[in-house]
Write a protein that holds these residues in place. Structure first.
Motif: not given
Length: 236
Positions: A179-197
């Motif tokens: 969890t050293a780079w939480p912003a990067l992790v949430s950004t990558m998950n956000g890209i996947a979430a937008c792809s689901v939308v």
């Protein structure tokens, strides 16, 4: 998308989002704006789609509402267990689009009921946190899904490949840096979430659309919290 799988991922996405909102220190106004935008996407899809698409959206919204009510009533969002699984939930939602025709909405309701029962049972267990080996394994699964989607044609296949690339980056980051780079992790998950939308809009699948919106809200909450705190947004 199998409607049974749609009901399952929809419930998991809602619970994970509620957990993320409880953990987040983000401003309520930002989260309300994101939620309103997601609601607008869902309504636009329902109004512009066929009768089956409208029914799919209505069923998905009902499932999401019931999941949120049960989650809040039972306090399932008090001990976060699914927040760190936002990426795998998105991967499961996208992978299900590669298989067979949809079932009737009844299967979505049955799948959602089973998922709620599983989440309630999980609440009684000790918190589960993926280890490095599991993250490497998930990265491999995402690579396989991306490879299969790469042999398909159309916009949906392109979105799946993009989402899988983001999720591979997410899992490798978690495996190597935690969890050293939480912003990067949430950004990558956000890209996947937008792809689901986007996949939900393309296919006219309500469960996929609502799942993506829920995941996007949760990822936005996690990202905002990470930016504000400058620290890990998930506790181990």
């Amino acid at each position: 998308m199998f409607e049974a799988a749609g009901g399952v991922v929809c419930v998991l996405a809602v619970v994970a989002t509620m957990e993320a909102l409880r953990l987040s220190t983000a401003r309520r106004r930002v989260l309300w704006e994101i939620g309103a935008l997601g609601a607008g996407v869902v309504v636009a899809q329902a109004l512009g789609g066929s009768e089956s698409a409208v029914l799919s959206v209505i069923v998905a919204l009902a499932i999401a509402g019931c999941a949120a009510a049960v989650c809040r009533h039972l306090g399932l969002d008090r001990a976060p267990r699914l927040t760190h699984l936002q990426g795998p939930i998105a991967a499961a939602a996208l992978a299900s689009t590669l298989f067979g025709p949809s079932d009737t909405p009844l299967f979505a309701v049955l799948g959602a009921a089973g998922a709620l029962a599983g989440v309630a049972a999980l609440a009684r267990a000790r918190r589960f946190a993926p280890n490095d080996s599991l993250h490497f394994a998930c990265a491999g699964v995402c690579a396989v899904i991306g490879y299969v989607a790469g042999h398909e044609q159309g916009v949906l296949a392109v979105m799946i490949v993009i989402a899988m690339a983001a999720l591979i980056a997410f899992h490798l980051t978690m495996a190597l840096a935690g969890t050293a780079w939480p912003a990067l992790v949430s950004t990558m998950n956000g890209i996947a979430a937008c792809s689901v939308v986007a996949a939900g809009v393309v296919t006219g699948n309500g469960a996929l659309l609502v799942t993506g919106v829920a995941l996007a809200i949760g990822c936005a909450a996690s990202h905002a919290s990470a930016i504000e705190s400058r620290g890990p947004y998930l506790s181990k």
